[in-house]
Enzyme design. Structure first.
Site, PDB file in Angstrom:
ATOM      1  N   ALA A 174      -3.352  -0.408   7.900  1.00  0.00           N
ATOM      2  CA  ALA A 174      -1.897  -0.512   7.678  1.00  0.00           C
ATOM      3  C   ALA A 174      -1.194   0.720   8.234  1.00  0.00           C
ATOM      4  O   ALA A 174      -0.138   0.613   8.872  1.00  0.00           O
ATOM      5  CB  ALA A 174      -1.606  -0.659   6.191  1.00  0.00           C
ATOM      6  N   ASP A 214      -0.447  -3.087   1.487  1.00  0.00           N
ATOM      7  CA  ASP A 214      -0.823  -1.877   2.227  1.00  0.00           C
ATOM      8  C   ASP A 214       0.267  -1.451   3.212  1.00  0.00           C
ATOM      9  O   ASP A 214       0.736  -0.314   3.184  1.00  0.00           O
ATOM     10  CB  ASP A 214      -2.130  -2.105   3.014  1.00  0.00           C
ATOM     11  CG  ASP A 214      -3.344  -2.247   2.112  1.00  0.00           C
ATOM     12  OD1 ASP A 214      -3.181  -2.323   0.892  1.00  0.00           O
ATOM     13  OD2 ASP A 214      -4.470  -2.287   2.656  1.00  0.00           O
ATOM     14  N   LEU A 227      -8.298   2.982   1.991  1.00  0.00           N
ATOM     15  CA  LEU A 227      -7.100   3.826   1.876  1.00  0.00           C
ATOM     16  C   LEU A 227      -5.993   3.381   2.829  1.00  0.00           C
ATOM     17  O   LEU A 227      -5.090   4.145   3.159  1.00  0.00           O
ATOM     18  CB  LEU A 227      -7.471   5.295   2.118  1.00  0.00           C
ATOM     19  CG  LEU A 227      -8.498   5.851   1.128  1.00  0.00           C
ATOM     20  CD1 LEU A 227      -8.905   7.263   1.504  1.00  0.00           C
ATOM     21  CD2 LEU A 227      -7.947   5.815  -0.301  1.00  0.00           C
TER      22      LEU A 227
HETATM   23  C1  MEV Z   1      -6.743  -3.830   0.010  1.00  0.00           C
HETATM   24  O1  MEV Z   1      -6.209  -2.515   0.202  1.00  0.00           O
HETATM   25  C2  MEV Z   1      -6.108  -4.467  -1.187  1.00  0.00           C
HETATM   26  C3  MEV Z   1      -6.597  -5.873  -1.519  1.00  0.00           C
HETATM   27  O2  MEV Z   1      -5.863  -6.271  -2.683  1.00  0.00           O
HETATM   28  C4  MEV Z   1      -6.359  -6.849  -0.381  1.00  0.00           C
HETATM   29  C5  MEV Z   1      -4.878  -7.174  -0.154  1.00  0.00           C
HETATM   30  O3  MEV Z   1      -4.027  -6.858  -0.987  1.00  0.00           O
HETATM   31  O4  MEV Z   1      -4.591  -7.785   0.904  1.00  0.00           O
HETATM   32  C6  MEV Z   1      -8.074  -5.902  -1.867  1.00  0.00           C
END
Ligand code: MEV
Length: 310
Positions: A98, A140, A94
């Site tokens: 970030a 994120d 979630l």
């Molecule tokens: C992680 O929240 C999302 C992913 O696509 C990794 C990224 O975008 O860096 C799995």
């Protein structure tokens, strides 16, 4: 925000509605901010420092301090003592790292006497996110800093950040987030997928491209107020995530549970793997939350975009 001698800032968690993982390979993703996130509090001090909760492991402390110090250096290490208050489940997909990065970035900017605009906060949070995730797509921390529903796309280049286009929603976009199983670290899931796609590049690129198309179609559906079309795109995206080996029994079971409670669409959100978070799109999220809570599921609702009830 300043209260007396102390400062407080916030970084929102995020939920990816469409396009996680394929976003790492340059395709668009649709992501929105959660009302839950990480709060930071800052008080004047002799030097710039981050106070860490005693519950963290040694490795977590080293990682957090490394990320914080990297961002602090970029703004001249203002004399502030920063403590954190996470109101979001950590490390479940979630966007807690970030959210933490954005809350710290805003705090460091404020303490350095600079305006904590979303662009500046995102720029500084990016330095921290790279410490946490190696080569993240940037979706994120951009969603967290902008606090808007975004169609995000990474710029070409391994370590470059991307851009998000705001997606306006004429309807309230409400979701339920539910937790299932024990989650594997994002870094590990992303690296394992990278190995599979390196071995069978054409097959995997075909699927990534389709996931990117779903994200663009989903954004159009949001703008048209067509939540049923968005929900359908989420269901199809779940099928593709599963095809890529990113789902698991606990995640699949939760996806079906949310659909049986009336979700217009449901899928894993974030990195996936052995467990983590599942997102369901609902017109009436509260009754789903009540039922899930009764069944012992950790869950909450959030509105990602659109008009809010007064
Ligand atoms: C992680 O929240 C999302 C992913 O696509 C990794 C990224 O975008 O860096 C799995």
């Amino acid at each position: 925000m300043a209260t007396g001698n102390s400062l407080s800032t916030f970084g929102a968690g995020k939920v990816i509605l469409l396009g996680e993982h394929s976003v790492v390979y340059g395709h668009p993703a649709l992501a929105g901010p959660l009302s839950q996130g990480v709060k930071a509090r800052g008080v004047p001090a002799k030097k710039c420092q981050l106070v860490l909760p005693s519950t963290l492991s040694r490795a977590q402390r080293t990682l957090l301090l490394g990320a914080f110090n990297r961002a602090a250096k970029l703004v001249g290490e203002p004399p502030v003592k920063v403590s954190l208050d996470p109101e979001l489940p950590l490390a479940v997909g979630l966007g807690s790292s970030a959210a933490l990065s954005v809350a710290c970035a805003r705090m460091l900017l404020l303490a350095a006497g600079k305006a904590p605009s979303s662009k500046e906060a995102a720029r500084l949070a990016w330095a921290m996110e790279q410490e946490f995730h190696g080569t993240p797509s940037g979706v994120d921390h951009t969603t967290s800093a902008e606090e808007q529903l975004l169609l995000y796309r990474k710029q070409p280049g391994a370590s470059s950040v991307g851009k998000g286009k705001t997606v306006d929603s004429p309807r309230a976009l409400k979701v339920v987030v539910a937790l299932a199983g024990e989650r594997s670290p994002t870094k590990k899931t992303v690296a394992a997928l990278r190995q599979r796609q390196a071995r069978w590049p054409e097959r995997y690129q075909r699927i990534f491209k389709e996931m990117g198309k779903l994200a663009s179609e989903g954004a159009k559906a949001v703008e048209a107020g067509d939540l049923e079309a968005l929900g359908d795109a989420m269901n199809v995206n779940q099928g593709l995530l599963s095809a890529l080996g990113l789902s698991s029994t606990p995640l699949e079971e939760m996806v079906y549970r949310l659909r049986s409670l009336g979700a217009l669409g449901a899928k894993l959100t974030g990195a996936g793997g052995d467990g983590g978070a599942v997102v369901g799109l609902f017109t009436d999220p509260e009754s789903a939350v009540v039922q899930l809570t009764r069944q012992g599921v950790r869950c909450f609702s959030s509105q990602l975009a659109g008009p809010r009830a007064l």
